[in-house]
Design a protein around this motif. Structure first.
Motif, PDB file in Angstrom:
ATOM      1  N   LYS A  27       4.009 112.212   7.216  1.00 52.41           N
ATOM      2  CA  LYS A  27       2.807 113.033   7.471  1.00 52.41           C
ATOM      3  C   LYS A  27       1.614 112.525   6.687  1.00 52.41           C
ATOM      4  O   LYS A  27       0.478 112.770   7.060  1.00 52.41           O
ATOM      5  N   ALA A  28       1.865 111.829   5.593  1.00 53.26           N
ATOM      6  CA  ALA A  28       0.758 111.304   4.774  1.00 53.26           C
ATOM      7  C   ALA A  28       0.648 109.785   4.934  1.00 53.26           C
ATOM      8  O   ALA A  28       0.042 109.110   4.097  1.00 53.26           O
ATOM      9  N   ALA A  31       1.423 107.623   1.955  1.00 51.97           N
ATOM     10  CA  ALA A  31       0.564 107.552   0.757  1.00 51.97           C
ATOM     11  C   ALA A  31       1.467 107.602  -0.468  1.00 51.97           C
ATOM     12  O   ALA A  31       2.442 108.343  -0.522  1.00 51.97           O
ATOM     13  N   LYS A  63       3.786 103.182  12.063  1.00 51.82           N
ATOM     14  CA  LYS A  63       2.345 103.438  11.935  1.00 51.82           C
ATOM     15  C   LYS A  63       1.798 103.008  10.571  1.00 51.82           C
ATOM     16  O   LYS A  63       0.633 102.628  10.461  1.00 51.82           O
ATOM     17  N   ALA A  67      -0.455 103.873   3.346  1.00 48.79           N
ATOM     18  CA  ALA A  67      -1.919 103.967   3.474  1.00 48.79           C
ATOM     19  C   ALA A  67      -2.618 104.040   2.125  1.00 48.79           C
ATOM     20  O   ALA A  67      -3.768 104.461   2.040  1.00 48.79           O
ATOM     21  N   ALA A  69      -2.691 104.544  -2.413  1.00 45.10           N
ATOM     22  CA  ALA A  69      -2.392 105.571  -3.413  1.00 45.10           C
ATOM     23  C   ALA A  69      -2.780 106.917  -2.823  1.00 45.10           C
ATOM     24  O   ALA A  69      -3.699 106.999  -1.990  1.00 45.10           O
ATOM     25  N   ASP A  70      -2.089 107.953  -3.249  1.00 44.00           N
ATOM     26  CA  ASP A  70      -2.351 109.288  -2.693  1.00 44.00           C
ATOM     27  C   ASP A  70      -3.685 109.806  -3.225  1.00 44.00           C
ATOM     28  O   ASP A  70      -3.810 110.163  -4.400  1.00 44.00           O
ATOM     29  N   ILE A  71      -4.665 109.832  -2.338  1.00 46.17           N
ATOM     30  CA  ILE A  71      -6.032 110.195  -2.740  1.00 46.17           C
ATOM     31  C   ILE A  71      -6.087 111.662  -3.173  1.00 46.17           C
ATOM     32  O   ILE A  71      -6.782 112.016  -4.127  1.00 46.17           O
ATOM     33  N   LYS A  72      -5.293 112.491  -2.478  1.00 47.05           N
ATOM     34  CA  LYS A  72      -5.315 113.926  -2.823  1.00 47.05           C
ATOM     35  C   LYS A  72      -4.744 114.143  -4.224  1.00 47.05           C
ATOM     36  O   LYS A  72      -5.214 115.010  -4.952  1.00 47.05           O
ATOM     37  N   GLY A 112      -3.404 100.683  -2.239  1.00 46.11           N
ATOM     38  CA  GLY A 112      -2.142 100.510  -2.950  1.00 46.11           C
ATOM     39  C   GLY A 112      -1.013 100.061  -2.032  1.00 46.11           C
ATOM     40  O   GLY A 112      -0.053  99.436  -2.494  1.00 46.11           O
ATOM     41  N   GLU A 115      -1.347  96.423  -1.933  1.00 49.02           N
ATOM     42  CA  GLU A 115      -0.910  95.899  -3.244  1.00 49.02           C
ATOM     43  C   GLU A 115       0.611  95.950  -3.377  1.00 49.02           C
ATOM     44  O   GLU A 115       1.225  95.052  -3.954  1.00 49.02           O
ATOM     45  N   GLU A 135     -10.766 100.507  -1.284  1.00 41.85           N
ATOM     46  CA  GLU A 135     -11.075 101.403  -2.407  1.00 41.85           C
ATOM     47  C   GLU A 135     -12.566 101.574  -2.652  1.00 41.85           C
ATOM     48  O   GLU A 135     -13.017 102.618  -3.130  1.00 41.85           O
ATOM     49  N   GLY A 143      -6.471  99.064  -7.969  1.00 42.70           N
ATOM     50  CA  GLY A 143      -5.994  99.283  -9.337  1.00 42.70           C
ATOM     51  C   GLY A 143      -4.563  98.826  -9.566  1.00 42.70           C
ATOM     52  O   GLY A 143      -4.024  99.003 -10.658  1.00 42.70           O
TER      53      GLY A 143
HETATM   54  N1  CAA Z   1      -3.804 109.490   0.413  1.00 38.68           N
HETATM   55  C1  CAA Z   1      -3.511 110.738   0.789  1.00 38.68           C
HETATM   56  N2  CAA Z   1      -3.360 111.124   2.074  1.00 38.68           N
HETATM   57  C2  CAA Z   1      -3.519 110.171   3.010  1.00 38.68           C
HETATM   58  C3  CAA Z   1      -3.829 108.848   2.699  1.00 38.68           C
HETATM   59  C4  CAA Z   1      -3.971 108.506   1.322  1.00 38.68           C
HETATM   60  N3  CAA Z   1      -4.213 107.254   0.911  1.00 38.68           N
HETATM   61  N4  CAA Z   1      -3.936 108.146   3.851  1.00 38.68           N
HETATM   62  C5  CAA Z   1      -3.688 109.017   4.847  1.00 38.68           C
HETATM   63  N5  CAA Z   1      -3.443 110.247   4.343  1.00 38.68           N
HETATM   64  C6  CAA Z   1      -3.140 111.474   5.090  1.00 38.68           C
HETATM   65  C7  CAA Z   1      -4.394 112.049   5.710  1.00 38.68           C
HETATM   66  O1  CAA Z   1      -5.110 112.801   4.776  1.00 38.68           O
HETATM   67  C8  CAA Z   1      -3.805 112.885   6.817  1.00 38.68           C
HETATM   68  O2  CAA Z   1      -3.305 114.079   6.259  1.00 38.68           O
HETATM   69  P1  CAA Z   1      -3.694 115.534   6.918  1.00 38.68           P
HETATM   70  O3  CAA Z   1      -3.032 115.490   8.269  1.00 38.68           O
HETATM   71  O4  CAA Z   1      -3.099 116.504   5.982  1.00 38.68           O
HETATM   72  O5  CAA Z   1      -5.168 115.566   7.032  1.00 38.68           O
HETATM   73  C9  CAA Z   1      -2.619 112.082   7.282  1.00 38.68           C
HETATM   74  O6  CAA Z   1      -2.307 111.191   6.198  1.00 38.68           O
HETATM   75  C10 CAA Z   1      -2.897 111.241   8.510  1.00 38.68           C
HETATM   76  O7  CAA Z   1      -4.051 110.460   8.244  1.00 38.68           O
HETATM   77  P2  CAA Z   1      -5.328 110.398   9.245  1.00 38.68           P
HETATM   78  O8  CAA Z   1      -5.473 111.677   9.995  1.00 38.68           O
HETATM   79  O9  CAA Z   1      -6.498 109.927   8.455  1.00 38.68           O
HETATM   80  O10 CAA Z   1      -4.804 109.258  10.247  1.00 38.68           O
HETATM   81  P3  CAA Z   1      -5.686 108.232  11.110  1.00 38.68           P
HETATM   82  O11 CAA Z   1      -4.724 107.554  12.026  1.00 38.68           O
HETATM   83  O12 CAA Z   1      -6.867 108.918  11.676  1.00 38.68           O
HETATM   84  O13 CAA Z   1      -6.264 107.173  10.013  1.00 38.68           O
HETATM   85  C11 CAA Z   1      -6.104 105.674   8.134  1.00 38.68           C
HETATM   86  C12 CAA Z   1      -5.389 106.321   9.331  1.00 38.68           C
HETATM   87  C13 CAA Z   1      -7.211 104.727   8.619  1.00 38.68           C
HETATM   88  C14 CAA Z   1      -5.056 104.872   7.343  1.00 38.68           C
HETATM   89  C15 CAA Z   1      -6.727 106.777   7.235  1.00 38.68           C
HETATM   90  O14 CAA Z   1      -5.719 107.762   6.969  1.00 38.68           O
HETATM   91  C16 CAA Z   1      -7.240 106.278   5.915  1.00 38.68           C
HETATM   92  O15 CAA Z   1      -8.311 105.718   5.863  1.00 38.68           O
HETATM   93  N6  CAA Z   1      -6.504 106.529   4.825  1.00 38.68           N
HETATM   94  C17 CAA Z   1      -6.929 106.175   3.472  1.00 38.68           C
HETATM   95  C18 CAA Z   1      -6.812 104.683   3.209  1.00 38.68           C
HETATM   96  C19 CAA Z   1      -7.334 104.363   1.817  1.00 38.68           C
HETATM   97  O16 CAA Z   1      -8.468 104.575   1.487  1.00 38.68           O
HETATM   98  N7  CAA Z   1      -6.429 103.833   0.968  1.00 38.68           N
HETATM   99  C20 CAA Z   1      -6.762 103.453  -0.385  1.00 38.68           C
HETATM  100  C21 CAA Z   1      -6.397 104.540  -1.330  1.00 38.68           C
HETATM  101  S1  CAA Z   1      -6.980 104.246  -3.000  1.00 38.68           S
HETATM  102  C22 CAA Z   1      -5.840 103.201  -3.688  1.00 38.68           C
HETATM  103  O17 CAA Z   1      -4.880 102.806  -3.064  1.00 38.68           O
HETATM  104  C23 CAA Z   1      -6.092 102.799  -5.120  1.00 38.68           C
HETATM  105  C24 CAA Z   1      -5.250 101.685  -5.613  1.00 38.68           C
HETATM  106  O18 CAA Z   1      -5.618 100.542  -5.548  1.00 38.68           O
HETATM  107  C25 CAA Z   1      -3.956 101.925  -6.241  1.00 38.68           C
END
Ligand code: CAA
Length: 261
Positions: A27-28, A31, A63, A67, A69-72, A112, A115, A135, A143
């Motif tokens: 579902k996430a 993440a 799919k 996606a 690190a967990d942003i939430k 992440g 990574e 990011e 990170g």
């Molecule tokens: N953290 C937490 N939740 C995430 C997530 C993430 N990285 N990526 C996706 N989700 C969740 C969404 O919030 C959503 O949850 P809800 O149904 O509760 O709203 C669910 O997964 C499905 O995601 P989408 O509805 O956004 O799906 P989509 O098909 O429309 O888009 C996507 C897919 C393009 C991957 C989009 O989800 C997205 O952009 N995700 C974030 C990607 C991102 O920015 N990743 C980097 C994180 S920061 C990091 O990783 C730091 C580091 O270096 C360690």
């Protein structure tokens, strides 16, 4: 290695010598939160200790490999907490695993997740795999090694563009740039990764560990030191039964039976 279904990481044994770890937060989009990483590290370390296992496959879903690190989970984090707990340090435990880890990437491998893929030893990708370090769009930077590992693999100009624009890159680009070793037919990435793992698991465990260790030294040291390290490891393998068996089997025109000794 137990094959019990844990919450965020599913563990199975597609072959007796191969552990398959499947990230399981559909579902996430897989993440990566701290609970998942705790389970992933435990599963990797257990597989590393299990004498029956010769190689590990890490995958996600069709799919999403992951996606990011967990942003939430991290959005309200404060600097002091991140610094004091050395946030993300536990992600690097994966790089101390001695057995080969084959990453099978379908769908999103972002932030992440990208990574995590880069920490695997061999990467196979579906044609649909999408990589990226987005990011910058969140007001931060990679990170968990993105700026360092990508630069070493694909060079400064490409990494700089990816990290500073946050644009994704395709499976084709990943293959062309050497991020993945190959793209496989849609729907076959896990099977192909298990085949690679199974082949590796059939070789001598000591020489496989030495091969992984030697390649990784190339990322840490000078050419002169790396060549010396390789040669010394090569020398040491003449102390193993597997070297005697491998070379005897060649001269006797039969298949080698390696024992990992
Ligand atoms: N953290 C937490 N939740 C995430 C997530 C993430 N990285 N990526 C996706 N989700 C969740 C969404 O919030 C959503 O949850 P809800 O149904 O509760 O709203 C669910 O997964 C499905 O995601 P989408 O509805 O956004 O799906 P989509 O098909 O429309 O888009 C996507 C897919 C393009 C991957 C989009 O989800 C997205 O952009 N995700 C974030 C990607 C991102 O920015 N990743 C980097 C994180 S920061 C990091 O990783 C730091 C580091 O270096 C360690």
């Amino acid at each position: 290695l137990s094959t019990d279904t844990s919450r965020n990481v599913l563990i199975s044994r597609p072959e007796p010598s191969v552990a398959l770890l499947t990230l399981n937060r559909p579902k996430a989009l897989n993440a990566l939160n701290s609970a998942l990483f705790g389970e992933l590290n435990a599963a990797l370390e257990e597989a590393d200790e299990d004498g029956d296992i010769g190689a590990i496959v890490l995958t996600g879903s069709d799919k999403a490999f992951a996606a990011g690190a967990d942003i939430k989970e991290m959005k309200d984090k404060q600097f002091a907490d991140a610094y004091k707990s050395n946030f993300l340090v536990n992600w690097t435990r994966m790089s101390s695993i001695r057995k080969p880890i084959i990453g099978a990437v379908s769908g999103y491998a972002l932030g992440g997740g990208c990574e995590l893929a880069l920490m695997c030893d061999i990467l196979l990708a579906s044609p649909t795999a999408t990589f990226g370090q987005p990011e910058i769009k969140l007001g931060v930077i990679p990170g968990a090694g993105g700026t360092q590992r990508l630069t070493r693999i694909i060079g400064k100009a490409r990494t700089m563009e990816l990290v500073l624009t946050g644009r994704n890159f395709t499976a084709d680009e990943a293959e062309r740039w050497g991020v993945v070793s190959r793209i496989v037919r849609e729907g076959s990435v896990v099977d192909e990764a298990v085949k690679v793992a199974s082949r590796i698991a059939g070789f001598g465990r000591v020489s496989v560990q030495a091969g992984k260790e030697a390649v990784n030294v190339a990322f840490e040291t000078t050419l002169e030191q790396g060549l010396k390290y390789e040669r010394r490891l090569f020398h040491s393998l003449f102390a193993t039964a597997d070297q005697k068996e491998g070379m005897a089997a060649f001269t006797e025109k039969r298949n080698a039976q390696f024992k990992g000794e």
